[in-house]
Design an enzyme around this catalytic site. Structure first.
Site, short mmCIF file in Angstrom:
data_model
loop_
_atom_site.label_atom_id
_atom_site.label_comp_id
_atom_site.label_asym_id
_atom_site.label_seq_id
_atom_site.Cartn_x
_atom_site.Cartn_y
_atom_site.Cartn_z
N HIS A 127 -1.55 0.52 -9.91
CA HIS A 127 -2.21 -0.80 -8.95
C HIS A 127 -2.85 -1.70 -9.69
O HIS A 127 -4.24 -1.82 -9.68
CB HIS A 127 -3.59 0.37 -7.88
N GLU A 140 -2.97 7.89 -3.61
CA GLU A 140 -3.52 7.39 -4.81
C GLU A 140 -4.91 7.88 -5.28
O GLU A 140 -5.63 7.96 -4.27
CB GLU A 140 -3.76 5.89 -4.44
N ARG A 184 1.02 -1.31 0.03
CA ARG A 184 -0.08 0.03 0.05
C ARG A 184 0.97 1.30 0.04
O ARG A 184 2.00 1.10 0.63
CB ARG A 184 -0.92 0.14 1.19
P1 NAP Z 1 -0.72 -11.50 4.69
O1 NAP Z 1 -0.97 -12.78 4.26
O2 NAP Z 1 -1.47 -11.06 5.94
O3 NAP Z 1 0.73 -10.87 5.05
C1 NAP Z 1 0.88 -9.76 5.52
C2 NAP Z 1 2.40 -10.13 6.23
O4 NAP Z 1 3.02 -8.80 7.04
C3 NAP Z 1 2.25 -10.90 7.69
O5 NAP Z 1 3.04 -12.16 7.25
C4 NAP Z 1 2.59 -10.30 8.91
O6 NAP Z 1 3.28 -10.97 9.46
C5 NAP Z 1 3.37 -9.18 8.19
N1 NAP Z 1 3.31 -7.93 8.91
C6 NAP Z 1 2.14 -7.05 9.47
N2 NAP Z 1 2.45 -6.30 10.34
C7 NAP Z 1 3.81 -5.92 10.01
C8 NAP Z 1 4.71 -5.16 10.59
N3 NAP Z 1 4.18 -4.08 11.45
N4 NAP Z 1 6.16 -5.32 10.39
C9 NAP Z 1 6.44 -6.37 9.70
N5 NAP Z 1 5.57 -7.39 9.10
C10 NAP Z 1 4.34 -7.12 9.48
O7 NAP Z 1 -1.10 -10.60 3.55
P2 NAP Z 1 -1.04 -10.72 1.90
O8 NAP Z 1 -2.14 -11.55 1.43
O9 NAP Z 1 0.29 -11.33 1.69
O10 NAP Z 1 -1.24 -9.19 1.65
C11 NAP Z 1 -0.17 -8.10 1.73
C12 NAP Z 1 -0.66 -6.77 1.30
O11 NAP Z 1 -0.61 -6.79 0.04
C13 NAP Z 1 -2.25 -6.62 1.66
O12 NAP Z 1 -2.56 -6.28 2.83
C14 NAP Z 1 -2.89 -5.41 0.60
O13 NAP Z 1 -2.54 -4.10 1.08
C15 NAP Z 1 -1.35 -5.65 -0.23
N6 NAP Z 1 -2.00 -6.20 -1.77
C16 NAP Z 1 -1.72 -5.19 -2.76
C17 NAP Z 1 -2.08 -5.70 -4.13
C18 NAP Z 1 -1.92 -4.58 -5.35
O14 NAP Z 1 -2.81 -4.72 -6.13
N7 NAP Z 1 -0.94 -4.00 -5.28
C19 NAP Z 1 -2.87 -6.87 -4.30
C20 NAP Z 1 -3.02 -7.72 -3.13
C21 NAP Z 1 -2.65 -6.97 -1.68
P3 NAP Z 1 3.61 -10.52 11.06
O15 NAP Z 1 2.01 -10.54 11.62
O16 NAP Z 1 4.36 -12.02 11.64
O17 NAP Z 1 4.35 -9.66 11.10
#
Ligand code: NAP
Length: 322
Positions: free
Chosen positions: A283, A265, A236
């Site tokens: 995006h 954005e 994000r």
């Molecule tokens: P996810 O499976 O929940 O992974 C997020 C990871 O971030 C978790 O492993 C979490 O691990 C870690 N995390 C959370 N807070 C943190 C912090 N303060 N410091 C360090 N690590 C932290 O989510 P995902 O499905 O991979 O998606 C991730 C993000 O990608 C989404 O939330 C979304 O915003 C973005 N996204 C963007 C697009 C796009 O179109 N560009 C598409 C899809 C998703 P811990 O809890 O162990 O820290």
């Protein structure tokens, strides 16, 4: 019961909802504006929203009968979840189905910025390609380099798996490190954020946007990166302080950046578009026909389950509170 769908979705998915409920769906390609959203939420029971809709107290106040917000997207930083929970409104997202497409676009950005693909395309189209030459348009090799993944969740892991086929050394930073066996299986090693930034040739961000991750990458963190390193952001926009990023890019303190998301954005921080060492996407992380179809189906399944009075498969509210 009444349902509002705020963005244009595949007709089959809209029909599935319409077979059971009274649906008002956005027919335009662009999502509803804030005013359009607020005008339409009165009297609804279910809301199928997208990541550009801000779902907050103002929306909840106008829709006192609202039972579920089914977000079309894995990220849910656009939704006030504690506010929803306090009113007994369920909130869902679409995890997993976006993972591969987003990991693919991450690698597309890594390759595009390192090998100067967009810059090369622009130069070729404008007639600038005069001859092959040994020193012409050199980029940075990706194979064998070090990748630092910030946030090793679903997408971070999928990026790590792709990095293996590029023989990359992969470090990751997450709040909860993996078990040693999981790290070995994935071929990754934990590194504190500062170490990861200092060691990586490519730093790729995959954390959700939360109060803790807002501006996680600002001037101090960017200053720790190598002058030859690239920053890739498909998470994000506000995870990066974009003004600080433009400054370090202008000063050549890092080599480049590949961005799919922006702090304000769709607005871009002044100076960003003037830089040749950045690749900017609108995006597109999950933007494939296959993924967007699965997201719509998943959001609809969540919505329908919630309206039937069941706890939906991807419910984000704490179980204890709802
Ligand atoms: P996810 O499976 O929940 O992974 C997020 C990871 O971030 C978790 O492993 C979490 O691990 C870690 N995390 C959370 N807070 C943190 C912090 N303060 N410091 C360090 N690590 C932290 O989510 P995902 O499905 O991979 O998606 C991730 C993000 O990608 C989404 O939330 C979304 O915003 C973005 N996204 C963007 C697009 C796009 O179109 N560009 C598409 C899809 C998703 P811990 O809890 O162990 O820290």
């Amino acid at each position: 019961m009444k349902v509002l769908v705020t963005a244009k979705l595949p007709q089959g998915v809209i029909q599935e909802i319409a077979d059971q409920f009274d649906v008002q769906a956005n027919e335009k390609t662009q999502p509803f504006s804030r005013d359009e959203l607020l005008e339409r939420v009165g009297g609804i029971d279910g809301l199928l929203s997208t990541i550009t809709d801000r779902i907050d107290e103002e929306v909840y106040d106008r829709a006192p009968g609202l039972r579920i917000v089914a977000n079309y997207g894995v990220g849910f930083d656009n939704i006030d979840i504690p506010g929803a929970t306090a009113r007994g409104i369920m909130v869902t997202n679409t995890p997993g189905v976006v993972t591969n497409a987003t990991a693919d676009i991450t690698f597309a950005l890594i390759l595009a910025v390192a090998r100067r693909i967009v810059e090369g395309d622009r130069m070729t189209r404008s007639g600038g390609f005069k001859s092959w030459a040994p020193m012409h348009f050199l980029g940075t090799e990706v194979t064998g380099k070090t990748l630092g993944i910030v946030g090793l969740g679903r997408i971070g892991r999928a990026v790590a798996r792709r990095a293996r086929s590029f023989d990359m050394e992969v470090f990751y930073f997450s709040r909860n490190p993996l078990k040693r066996t999981e790290e070995e299986e994935l071929g990754v090693a934990f590194a504190p954020l500062e170490d990861l930034l200092a060691r990586s040739d490519f730093v790729s961000l995959h954390v959700p946007l939360t109060p803790e991750t807002r501006h996680l990458i600002s001037h101090k963190e960017l200053s720790l990166m190598k002058p030859s390193a690239f920053l890739i952001n498909t998470s994000r926009g506000p995870v990066v302080n974009e003004k600080d990023l433009v400054e370090v890019l202008k000063q050549g303190r890092i080599r480049g950046a590949g961005l799919d998301v922006y702090e304000n954005e769709p607005a871009l921080t002044p100076g960003l578009v003037d830089l040749d060492n950045v690749v900017l996407l609108p995006h597109l992380g999950s933007a494939t026909v296959e993924t967007r179809t699965r997201m719509a189906e998943m959001a609809a399944a969540n919505l329908l389950a919630g309206l039937r009075g069941e706890r939906p498969p991807n419910c984000l509210n704490p179980t204890s509170d709802l």
